[in-house]
Write a protein that holds these residues in place. Structure first.
Motif, PDB file in Angstrom:
ATOM      1  N   MET A  41      -3.369  -4.527   0.757  1.00 14.16           N
ATOM      2  CA  MET A  41      -2.797  -3.222   1.089  1.00 14.16           C
ATOM      3  C   MET A  41      -3.373  -2.735   2.422  1.00 14.16           C
ATOM      4  O   MET A  41      -4.585  -2.781   2.627  1.00 14.16           O
ATOM      5  N   PRO A  42      -2.530  -2.266   3.330  1.00 14.73           N
ATOM      6  CA  PRO A  42      -3.023  -1.732   4.609  1.00 14.73           C
ATOM      7  C   PRO A  42      -4.028  -0.613   4.385  1.00 14.73           C
ATOM      8  O   PRO A  42      -3.818   0.264   3.534  1.00 14.73           O
ATOM      9  N   THR A  43      -5.115  -0.630   5.125  1.00 11.55           N
ATOM     10  CA  THR A  43      -6.231   0.313   5.087  1.00 11.55           C
ATOM     11  C   THR A  43      -7.085   0.197   3.827  1.00 11.55           C
ATOM     12  O   THR A  43      -8.124   0.840   3.727  1.00 11.55           O
ATOM     13  N   TYR A  44      -6.646  -0.637   2.860  1.00  9.82           N
ATOM     14  CA  TYR A  44      -7.420  -0.778   1.626  1.00  9.82           C
ATOM     15  C   TYR A  44      -7.252  -2.213   1.124  1.00  9.82           C
ATOM     16  O   TYR A  44      -6.590  -2.476   0.121  1.00  9.82           O
ATOM     17  N   PRO A  45      -7.828  -3.211   1.826  1.00  8.86           N
ATOM     18  CA  PRO A  45      -7.597  -4.619   1.528  1.00  8.86           C
ATOM     19  C   PRO A  45      -8.057  -5.073   0.149  1.00  8.86           C
ATOM     20  O   PRO A  45      -7.611  -6.116  -0.340  1.00  8.86           O
ATOM     21  N   GLU A  46      -8.917  -4.286  -0.508  1.00 10.94           N
ATOM     22  CA  GLU A  46      -9.355  -4.656  -1.854  1.00 10.94           C
ATOM     23  C   GLU A  46      -8.209  -4.607  -2.854  1.00 10.94           C
ATOM     24  O   GLU A  46      -8.251  -5.248  -3.904  1.00 10.94           O
ATOM     25  N   ILE A  47      -7.168  -3.835  -2.525  1.00 12.44           N
ATOM     26  CA  ILE A  47      -5.998  -3.733  -3.398  1.00 12.44           C
ATOM     27  C   ILE A  47      -4.936  -4.715  -2.927  1.00 12.44           C
ATOM     28  O   ILE A  47      -4.554  -4.716  -1.758  1.00 12.44           O
ATOM     29  N   ARG A  48      -4.465  -5.561  -3.826  1.00 10.81           N
ATOM     30  CA  ARG A  48      -3.453  -6.554  -3.499  1.00 10.81           C
ATOM     31  C   ARG A  48      -2.086  -6.079  -3.987  1.00 10.81           C
ATOM     32  O   ARG A  48      -1.927  -5.614  -5.117  1.00 10.81           O
ATOM     33  N   LEU A  49      -1.080  -6.185  -3.114  1.00  8.87           N
ATOM     34  CA  LEU A  49       0.286  -5.766  -3.446  1.00  8.87           C
ATOM     35  C   LEU A  49       1.165  -6.983  -3.676  1.00  8.87           C
ATOM     36  O   LEU A  49       1.125  -7.949  -2.905  1.00  8.87           O
ATOM     37  N   ALA A  50       1.957  -6.934  -4.724  1.00 10.09           N
ATOM     38  CA  ALA A  50       2.843  -8.047  -5.058  1.00 10.09           C
ATOM     39  C   ALA A  50       3.992  -8.141  -4.069  1.00 10.09           C
ATOM     40  O   ALA A  50       4.560  -7.129  -3.656  1.00 10.09           O
ATOM     41  N   ILE A  51       4.335  -9.361  -3.692  1.00 11.91           N
ATOM     42  CA  ILE A  51       5.473  -9.624  -2.812  1.00 11.91           C
ATOM     43  C   ILE A  51       6.471 -10.478  -3.579  1.00 11.91           C
ATOM     44  O   ILE A  51       6.190 -11.624  -3.937  1.00 11.91           O
ATOM     45  N   ARG A  61      -5.143   9.350   5.643  1.00 14.66           N
ATOM     46  CA  ARG A  61      -5.237   8.174   6.503  1.00 14.66           C
ATOM     47  C   ARG A  61      -4.234   8.190   7.655  1.00 14.66           C
ATOM     48  O   ARG A  61      -4.512   7.674   8.732  1.00 14.66           O
ATOM     49  N   LEU A  62      -3.050   8.768   7.408  1.00 12.43           N
ATOM     50  CA  LEU A  62      -1.982   8.742   8.397  1.00 12.43           C
ATOM     51  C   LEU A  62      -1.333  10.127   8.503  1.00 12.43           C
ATOM     52  O   LEU A  62      -1.327  10.889   7.516  1.00 12.43           O
ATOM     53  N   PRO A  63      -0.753  10.467   9.638  1.00 17.03           N
ATOM     54  CA  PRO A  63      -0.122  11.793   9.814  1.00 17.03           C
ATOM     55  C   PRO A  63       1.257  11.879   9.158  1.00 17.03           C
ATOM     56  O   PRO A  63       2.265  12.142   9.813  1.00 17.03           O
ATOM     57  N   GLY A  85     -16.036   0.210  -1.864  1.00 14.72           N
ATOM     58  CA  GLY A  85     -14.782   0.581  -1.227  1.00 14.72           C
ATOM     59  C   GLY A  85     -14.927   0.615   0.274  1.00 14.72           C
ATOM     60  O   GLY A  85     -16.013   0.394   0.828  1.00 14.72           O
ATOM     61  N   PRO A  86     -13.844   0.905   0.974  1.00 17.60           N
ATOM     62  CA  PRO A  86     -13.813   0.815   2.433  1.00 17.60           C
ATOM     63  C   PRO A  86     -14.737   1.780   3.166  1.00 17.60           C
ATOM     64  O   PRO A  86     -15.082   1.545   4.320  1.00 17.60           O
ATOM     65  N   ALA A  87     -15.164   2.855   2.516  1.00 18.59           N
ATOM     66  CA  ALA A  87     -16.019   3.840   3.199  1.00 18.59           C
ATOM     67  C   ALA A  87     -17.506   3.603   2.949  1.00 18.59           C
ATOM     68  O   ALA A  87     -18.345   4.325   3.497  1.00 18.59           O
ATOM     69  N   ARG A  88     -17.838   2.597   2.174  1.00 13.92           N
ATOM     70  CA  ARG A  88     -19.243   2.413   1.790  1.00 13.92           C
ATOM     71  C   ARG A  88     -20.149   2.177   2.995  1.00 13.92           C
ATOM     72  O   ARG A  88     -21.213   2.804   3.123  1.00 13.92           O
TER      73      ARG A  88
END
Length: 343
Positions: free
Chosen positions: A48-58, A114-116, A212-215
């Protein structure tokens, strides 16, 4: 009844959504029903963009529809709004299948952090997603009222539970830091507002359990805090019971199962008076709510651990599962939906 739960949140993720689905499924099975899962591990995934620990199904939507048909459920529950949830919703609408949804995560607020992207745009999309089903399950009364005000028109109650045998008071403390110990447990990400906790002027030691990403950035900014990484099972339970106060700094969670885990461990909770904490703690002696999180933490330090435990014992996974099953049966009993064009 055969219930199929579609979820984009699954192992190796460690979060409240995964814990809720697993525990509810266990309890529903004990009541004599069949629960199956359609999860990302059945497909190719990308980070997942900005959170690579989460995987999204394709995958293509038709493949998801094929898997649902192969499972042959009596009812379909779509737990998340990710790629699998979207594909399952599309298949259900096209084929006239009964389905419900649940609202676990404030994606508009998370995305905005994360985004505007205006929250109103995200809520428009989420409202369209959930209103197509026969009910949207939410964990608290305050969240239900909020979503109804935003145009969600089929909001239904579905509380949360806690494993009070695993999470319990223990005499031996495993955290050997200067006391009192103020603990945070959860994802270490910007939307969790952990900085508000770590910035507090408190005695003793601040401890963060989770990853997580902010650690990395938080560790660099707050070197006196103890970052212990991700913990599960007994290790996590011992960390809870070794603490004096559990601090829940989030302003955007829809419930916060970690609150119940801390309470069951005999640890009073400090939090802002927002959805989740206010639903669990308001009017009790188990926690302190204050717009000043530091004041809440110091107030919680004076509360009785026994009162925290007593409150947690009122929340069981068995009761949570019965509520879930009741909503599945209620939705299934409604007249069959008409087949529709893709939406």
């Amino acid at each position: 009844m055969r219930i199929l739960i579609v979820t984009d949140a699954w192992h190796p993720q460690v979060n409240g959504v995964v814990r809720t689905l697993e525990r509810v499924a266990e309890e529903v099975r004990l009541l004599g029903h069949t629960v199956l899962f359609l999860t990302p591990d059945l497909f190719r995934t990308v980070p997942m963009p900005t959170y690579p620990e989460i995987r999204l199904a394709i995958t293509r939507p038709g493949k998801v529809a094929e898997k649902i048909e192969a499972f042959g459920p009596d009812h379909l529950h779509i737990s998340t709004e990710g790629p699998l949830g979207q594909a399952a919703r599309r298949a259900a609408i096209n084929r006239g299948w009964s389905f419900t949804t649940s609202y676990h995560t404030r994606f508009p607020e998370y995305l905005r952090a994360r985004l505007p992207v205006p929250e109103s745009w995200s809520y428009w999309w989420l409202r369209r997603f959930h209103n197509a089903g026969r009910g949207t399950l939410v964990a608290t009364k305050s969240l239900a009222a909020e979503l109804k005000a935003k145009g969600f028109d089929k909001v239904r109650p579905w509380t949360r539970g806690v494993d009070a045998e695993t999470y319990r008071p223990r005499k031996k403390r495993v955290l050997d830091f200067p006391k009192p110990i103020f603990l945070y447990v959860g994802r270490v990400a910007v939307e969790k507002n952990i900085e508000a906790f770590l910035s507090l002027d408190l005695p003793g030691t601040k401890v963060v359990v989770g990853d997580g990403p902010a650690r990395k950035s938080l560790q660099e900014r707050f070197p006196k805090a103890k970052f212990l990484g991700e913990k599960t099972g007994e290790d996590l339970a011992k960390a809870y019971s070794s603490s004096d106060v559990f601090v829940f700094p989030s302003l955007t969670d829809t419930f916060g199962i970690v609150i119940l885990e801390a309470l069951a461990s005999g640890v009073p909770v400090a939090a802002y008076p927002v959805t989740g904490p206010i639903d669990v703690l308001k009017g009790t002696k188990a926690g302190a709510l204050d717009k000043d999180l530091g004041k809440a933490a110091l107030k919680a330090l004076k509360l009785k651990r026994s009162d925290a435990r007593d409150l947690a014992l009122k929340h069981s996974w068995a009761a949570c599962a019965k509520m879930f099953l009741r909503e599945m049966e209620r939705a299934k009993a409604q007249p069959a939906a008409k087949k529709s064009q893709p939406k």
